[in-house]
Design an enzyme around this catalytic site. Structure first.
Site, PDB file in Angstrom:
ATOM      1  N   ASP A  67      23.291  43.330  14.076  1.00 17.79           N
ATOM      2  CA  ASP A  67      23.055  42.252  15.035  1.00 17.79           C
ATOM      3  C   ASP A  67      23.050  42.787  16.464  1.00 17.79           C
ATOM      4  O   ASP A  67      23.387  43.950  16.690  1.00 17.79           O
ATOM      5  CB  ASP A  67      24.098  41.130  14.866  1.00 17.79           C
ATOM      6  CG  ASP A  67      25.524  41.651  14.714  1.00 17.79           C
ATOM      7  OD1 ASP A  67      25.775  42.818  15.065  1.00 17.79           O
ATOM      8  OD2 ASP A  67      26.381  40.889  14.242  1.00 17.79           O
ATOM      9  N   ASP A 136      35.968  32.974  11.617  1.00 15.90           N
ATOM     10  CA  ASP A 136      35.377  31.769  11.012  1.00 15.90           C
ATOM     11  C   ASP A 136      34.543  32.096   9.778  1.00 15.90           C
ATOM     12  O   ASP A 136      33.766  31.273   9.306  1.00 15.90           O
ATOM     13  CB  ASP A 136      34.541  30.999  12.047  1.00 15.90           C
ATOM     14  CG  ASP A 136      33.345  31.805  12.566  1.00 15.90           C
ATOM     15  OD1 ASP A 136      33.135  32.950  12.096  1.00 15.90           O
ATOM     16  OD2 ASP A 136      32.607  31.288  13.428  1.00 15.90           O
ATOM     17  N   HIS A 138      32.180  34.405   9.421  1.00 15.17           N
ATOM     18  CA  HIS A 138      30.790  34.863   9.561  1.00 15.17           C
ATOM     19  C   HIS A 138      30.650  36.334   9.202  1.00 15.17           C
ATOM     20  O   HIS A 138      31.585  37.122   9.400  1.00 15.17           O
ATOM     21  CB  HIS A 138      30.223  34.575  10.958  1.00 15.17           C
ATOM     22  CG  HIS A 138      30.792  35.377  12.088  1.00 15.17           C
ATOM     23  ND1 HIS A 138      31.433  34.809  13.159  1.00 15.17           N
ATOM     24  CD2 HIS A 138      30.786  36.700  12.335  1.00 15.17           C
ATOM     25  CE1 HIS A 138      31.800  35.745  14.020  1.00 15.17           C
ATOM     26  NE2 HIS A 138      31.423  36.913  13.527  1.00 15.17           N
ATOM     27  N   GLU A 143      26.793  32.407  11.666  1.00 14.57           N
ATOM     28  CA  GLU A 143      27.863  31.447  11.930  1.00 14.57           C
ATOM     29  C   GLU A 143      27.887  30.363  10.854  1.00 14.57           C
ATOM     30  O   GLU A 143      26.906  30.181  10.116  1.00 14.57           O
ATOM     31  CB  GLU A 143      27.624  30.810  13.306  1.00 14.57           C
ATOM     32  CG  GLU A 143      27.653  31.804  14.467  1.00 14.57           C
ATOM     33  CD  GLU A 143      29.061  32.310  14.800  1.00 14.57           C
ATOM     34  OE1 GLU A 143      29.945  32.298  13.927  1.00 14.57           O
ATOM     35  OE2 GLU A 143      29.263  32.723  15.958  1.00 14.57           O
TER      36      GLU A 143
HETATM   37  C1  GLP Z   1      31.471  40.159  15.455  1.00 16.34           C
HETATM   38  C2  GLP Z   1      30.236  40.862  14.856  1.00 16.34           C
HETATM   39  C3  GLP Z   1      30.415  41.064  13.389  1.00 16.34           C
HETATM   40  C4  GLP Z   1      31.839  41.474  13.147  1.00 16.34           C
HETATM   41  C5  GLP Z   1      32.742  40.298  13.387  1.00 16.34           C
HETATM   42  C6  GLP Z   1      34.217  40.658  13.370  1.00 16.34           C
HETATM   43  O1  GLP Z   1      31.202  39.132  16.321  1.00 16.34           O
HETATM   44  N1  GLP Z   1      28.976  40.256  15.098  1.00 16.34           N
HETATM   45  O2  GLP Z   1      29.485  42.034  12.920  1.00 16.34           O
HETATM   46  O3  GLP Z   1      32.004  41.890  11.816  1.00 16.34           O
HETATM   47  O4  GLP Z   1      32.365  39.578  14.529  1.00 16.34           O
HETATM   48  O5  GLP Z   1      34.577  41.398  14.478  1.00 16.34           O
HETATM   49  P1  GLP Z   1      35.874  42.298  14.540  1.00 16.34           P
HETATM   50  O6  GLP Z   1      35.665  43.402  13.580  1.00 16.34           O
HETATM   51  O7  GLP Z   1      35.942  42.783  15.952  1.00 16.34           O
HETATM   52  O8  GLP Z   1      37.019  41.433  14.184  1.00 16.34           O
END
Ligand code: GLP
Length: 260
Positions: A67, A136, A138, A143
């Protein structure tokens, strides 16, 4: 779905790195799917150590990012392309030109998303997708309420995600972009293998839902229950709400040596 529970957050990276290493030894030109966020940072550092030790090379691999934020300047440190450059490319021998991500600065966003899907397909698809999970539920930036069949497209970030990610923007939610381009759930599901990393109490409900909840667009990670080769690697804090916690420990402890 395979669930591997380790005592501490630091214990996750070596397990995930072993999976990457086994793949790349078998297939030096493997196509990797790479996530940003904090969860895979330890894995990338571990891969870097293995490359430095001469036991692994990613030089023949390609990588596709999950992403990207829409509208962040090319040199913005939080632009995911720059984060991957710093966290993964700079630490390993993965070649920068062989890493692609969705173009968050494209004038024609639908065309850029379609081109990205085509590039993944032209590369033969993703062999191993590394994932984190949002609080959440995702995956990538899919989302809650995202289509479970979705492909790369623009999404509006949930308020909670922007709050969660404000820590990367000096704690200022207003600096977190409102939109992103993200591989769809369907894109992620097409990867031949997925490995998801999560640690910390704040991920416990998302991990419970993704492993044990009903499959639902409200927790898009639950789609992975349909994936034929999904591995979830979590620490005890993230595993704290798993109903079958002890069973997962037994399964891993008794795993036959031949079983990948
Ligand atoms: C982010 C990214 C995801 C990631 C998730 C968790 O916003 N877009 O690819 O896996 O949210 O993030 P983190 O690993 O910092 O908890």
């Amino acid at each position: 779905m395979e669930v591997i529970i380790k005592p501490e957050a630091n214990d996750l990276a070596p397990v995930a790195a072993d999976i990457v290493e086994r793949l790349v030894l078998r297939k030096p030109a493997a196509v990797l799917g790479v996530a940003t966020g904090s969860s895979p940072v330890g894995l990338y550092a571990e891969l870097g150590r293995r490359v430095a030790a001469g036991r692994l090379s990613l030089a023949g691999c390609r990588a596709f990012m999950l992403d990207e934020y829409v509208g962040l300047a090319a040199d913005h440190p939080q632009r995911y392309r720059n984060v991957i450059e710093q966290e993964l490319v700079a630490r390993t021998d993965l070649v920068s030109e062989r890493v692609l991500g969705p173009d968050g600065l494209a004038d024609d966003i639908p065309a850029a998303c379609a081109a990205y899907e085509q590039a993944i397909s032209d590369a033969g698809g993703v062999d191993l997708q590394i994932l984190g999970v949002g609080s959440d539920g995702h995956i990538a930036f899919n989302e809650p309420s995202s289509s479970l069949g979705s492909r790369t497209r623009i999404k509006t970030l949930a308020r909670q995600t922007r709050i969660d990610n404000a820590r990367f923007f000096g704690g200022d939610v207003a600096q977190v972009p409102t939109h992103c381009l993200t591989q769809g759930v369907g894109t992620i599901m097409a990867a031949r293998r997925v490995v998801l990393l999560a640690d910390g109490e704040h991920k416990a409900e998302a991990v419970h839902q993704l492993v044990e909840g009903p499959v639902s667009a409200m927790w898009t990670a639950t789609a992975l229950q349909w994936h034929p080769q999904a591995t979830v690697i979590v620490d005890e804090a993230a595993a704290s709400r798993l109903a079958l916690h002890d069973y997962y420990l037994d399964v891993y402890a008794e795993k036959p040596g031949w079983q990948e």
